[in-house]
Design a protein around this motif. Structure first.
Motif, mmCIF file in Angstrom:
data_model
loop_
_atom_site.group_PDB
_atom_site.id
_atom_site.type_symbol
_atom_site.label_atom_id
_atom_site.label_comp_id
_atom_site.label_asym_id
_atom_site.label_seq_id
_atom_site.Cartn_x
_atom_site.Cartn_y
_atom_site.Cartn_z
ATOM 1 N N GLY A 181 0.816 -1.215 0.000
ATOM 2 C CA GLY A 181 0.000 0.000 0.000
ATOM 3 C C GLY A 181 0.845 1.259 0.000
ATOM 4 N N LEU A 182 1.890 1.275 0.825
ATOM 5 C CA LEU A 182 2.779 2.440 0.877
ATOM 6 C C LEU A 182 3.551 2.594 -0.425
ATOM 7 C CD1 LEU A 182 4.197 2.199 4.519
ATOM 8 C CD2 LEU A 182 2.443 3.758 3.655
ATOM 9 N N SER A 183 3.954 1.485 -1.024
ATOM 10 C CA SER A 183 4.694 1.539 -2.289
ATOM 11 C C SER A 183 3.829 2.150 -3.384
ATOM 12 C CB SER A 183 5.142 0.134 -2.707
ATOM 13 O OG SER A 183 6.018 -0.418 -1.753
ATOM 14 N N VAL A 184 2.592 1.694 -3.478
ATOM 15 C CA VAL A 184 1.677 2.236 -4.496
ATOM 16 C C VAL A 184 1.399 3.711 -4.226
ATOM 17 C CG1 VAL A 184 -0.683 2.123 -5.394
ATOM 18 C CG2 VAL A 184 0.623 0.026 -5.058
ATOM 19 N N THR A 185 1.274 4.081 -2.953
ATOM 20 C CA THR A 185 1.022 5.481 -2.604
ATOM 21 C C THR A 185 2.172 6.376 -3.052
ATOM 22 O OG1 THR A 185 -0.304 4.839 -0.677
ATOM 23 C CG2 THR A 185 0.570 7.085 -0.713
ATOM 24 N N VAL A 186 3.398 5.976 -2.734
ATOM 25 C CA VAL A 186 4.571 6.766 -3.120
ATOM 26 C C VAL A 186 4.679 6.875 -4.640
ATOM 27 C CG1 VAL A 186 7.101 6.802 -3.117
ATOM 28 C CG2 VAL A 186 5.857 6.280 -1.015
ATOM 29 N N GLN B 59 8.225 -11.777 -0.131
ATOM 30 C CA GLN B 59 6.802 -12.093 0.019
ATOM 31 C C GLN B 59 5.971 -11.445 -1.081
ATOM 32 O OE1 GLN B 59 5.117 -11.876 4.123
ATOM 33 N NE2 GLN B 59 7.206 -11.454 4.764
ATOM 34 N N LEU B 60 6.323 -10.224 -1.446
ATOM 35 C CA LEU B 60 5.582 -9.519 -2.489
ATOM 36 C C LEU B 60 5.887 -10.075 -3.872
ATOM 37 C CD1 LEU B 60 5.875 -5.840 -1.221
ATOM 38 C CD2 LEU B 60 3.851 -7.290 -1.198
ATOM 39 N N SER B 61 7.060 -10.696 -4.010
ATOM 40 C CA SER B 61 7.440 -11.370 -5.244
ATOM 41 C C SER B 61 7.281 -10.438 -6.450
ATOM 42 C CB SER B 61 6.590 -12.640 -5.392
ATOM 43 O OG SER B 61 6.953 -13.384 -6.519
ATOM 44 N N VAL B 62 6.554 -10.907 -7.464
ATOM 45 C CA VAL B 62 6.443 -10.151 -8.718
ATOM 46 C C VAL B 62 5.453 -8.996 -8.618
ATOM 47 C CG1 VAL B 62 7.038 -12.157 -10.099
ATOM 48 C CG2 VAL B 62 4.631 -11.676 -9.613
ATOM 49 N N TYR B 63 4.705 -8.918 -7.519
ATOM 50 C CA TYR B 63 3.613 -7.953 -7.463
ATOM 51 C C TYR B 63 4.103 -6.511 -7.379
ATOM 52 C CZ TYR B 63 0.806 -12.090 -6.923
ATOM 53 O OH TYR B 63 0.226 -13.315 -7.143
ATOM 54 N N VAL B 64 5.314 -6.287 -6.878
ATOM 55 C CA VAL B 64 5.867 -4.929 -6.901
ATOM 56 C C VAL B 64 6.100 -4.503 -8.348
ATOM 57 C CG1 VAL B 64 7.837 -3.489 -6.280
ATOM 58 C CG2 VAL B 64 6.928 -5.111 -4.628
ATOM 59 N N GLY C 187 -4.013 10.625 -2.085
ATOM 60 C CA GLY C 187 -5.349 10.205 -1.683
ATOM 61 C C GLY C 187 -5.724 8.853 -2.247
ATOM 62 N N ASN C 188 -5.477 8.658 -3.543
ATOM 63 C CA ASN C 188 -5.822 7.380 -4.170
ATOM 64 C C ASN C 188 -4.926 6.250 -3.675
ATOM 65 O OD1 ASN C 188 -7.950 7.477 -6.577
ATOM 66 N ND2 ASN C 188 -6.913 9.450 -6.499
ATOM 67 N N GLY C 189 -3.637 6.556 -3.458
ATOM 68 C CA GLY C 189 -2.736 5.538 -2.934
ATOM 69 C C GLY C 189 -3.115 5.107 -1.533
ATOM 70 N N LEU C 190 -3.437 6.078 -0.682
ATOM 71 C CA LEU C 190 -3.830 5.747 0.688
ATOM 72 C C LEU C 190 -5.197 5.073 0.728
ATOM 73 C CD1 LEU C 190 -2.585 8.954 2.572
ATOM 74 C CD2 LEU C 190 -1.598 6.650 2.655
ATOM 75 N N GLY C 191 -6.077 5.456 -0.200
ATOM 76 C CA GLY C 191 -7.367 4.777 -0.292
ATOM 77 C C GLY C 191 -7.201 3.310 -0.641
ATOM 78 N N TYR C 192 -6.292 3.045 -1.558
ATOM 79 C CA TYR C 192 -5.951 1.671 -1.928
ATOM 80 C C TYR C 192 -5.316 0.937 -0.743
ATOM 81 C CZ TYR C 192 -2.939 -1.913 -4.126
ATOM 82 O OH TYR C 192 -2.275 -3.061 -4.448
#
Length: 210
Positions: free
Chosen positions: A47-52, A102-107, A138-143
């Motif tokens: 979530g933090l990665s997508v937000t940044v 753990q996140l593997s390919v998803y990052v 906002g959208n990153g934190l919402g996610y």
């Protein structure tokens, strides 16, 4: 300073957190919500990665929007996102290697996340850097909010832990309590997301279809 935190800018930041959440209202980013929420820690990191990445890619595209030829704008957006994803991925490998595994390919798949591309195309290409930054945050934190809620219940009920700390007392297990293994399976993530959507639509009448 007052213009930076005007009512409009506050709405740009806050609306994706609830009334227009990218996961539960726009129904974007569902795949990662199913894939990385069996444990709370990777869900928080994701979530933090997508937000940044969403916030800073919005800023970069907003700064470049008047110089990007329309015919190659998607390619430029992908290049910007890919560069930021690579930076975040390398930082995770350097400072949080276990979570990175753990996140593997998803990052790496953040590059194709519908939330990022949607905000770049729908907002950053038409608004200034500060507004675009708030929109990305906002959208990153919402996610991230949805991922954390889903992961909280899945790890607690599926493993009896939170952030790998034992929460359910050992005495419960000695009395016959068993962890719910179904909570660790992807379909349960979808069911929890569906419950959140139901709650949100019940709370926000404007989201209900006539």
């Amino acid at each position: 300073m007052s213009q930076l935190f005007s009512k409009k800018n506050k709405e740009v930041f806050s609306v994706p957190l609830s009334a227009n959440n990218p996961v539960t209202v726009q129904v974007l980013g569902i795949c990662s919500a199913l894939a990385v929420t069996s444990k709370l820690e990777p869900a928080i990191v994701m979530g933090l990665s997508v937000t940044v990445i969403t916030a800073f890619s919005n800023v970069v595209i907003s700064l470049l929007r008047k110089t990007i030829p329309n015919r190659i704008r998607i390619i430029v957006q992908l290049v910007v996102v890919a560069a930021l994803v690579t930076i975040v991925s390398e930082c995770l490998k350097a400072f949080a290697y276990d979570v990175s595994v753990q996140l593997s390919v998803y990052v790496g798949l953040i590059i194709t996340n519908c939330i990022l591309m949607g905000r770049l195309e729908a907002f950053a290409m038409a608004n200034g850097p500060w507004e675009s930054f708030l929109d990305g945050m906002g959208n990153g934190l919402g996610y991230a909010k949805i991922l954390v809620i889903v992961a909280f219940f899945r790890e607690l009920l599926g493993s009896g832990t939170l952030l790998n700390f034992q929460i359910i007392p050992q005495s419960f297990y000695e009395a016959g309590y068993l962890n719910n293994g179904l909570m660790l399976m992807p379909p349960m993530a979808l069911i929890i997301v569906a419950c959140i959507i139901w709650y949100q639509r019940a709370k926000h009448k404007e989201l209900q279809e006539n």
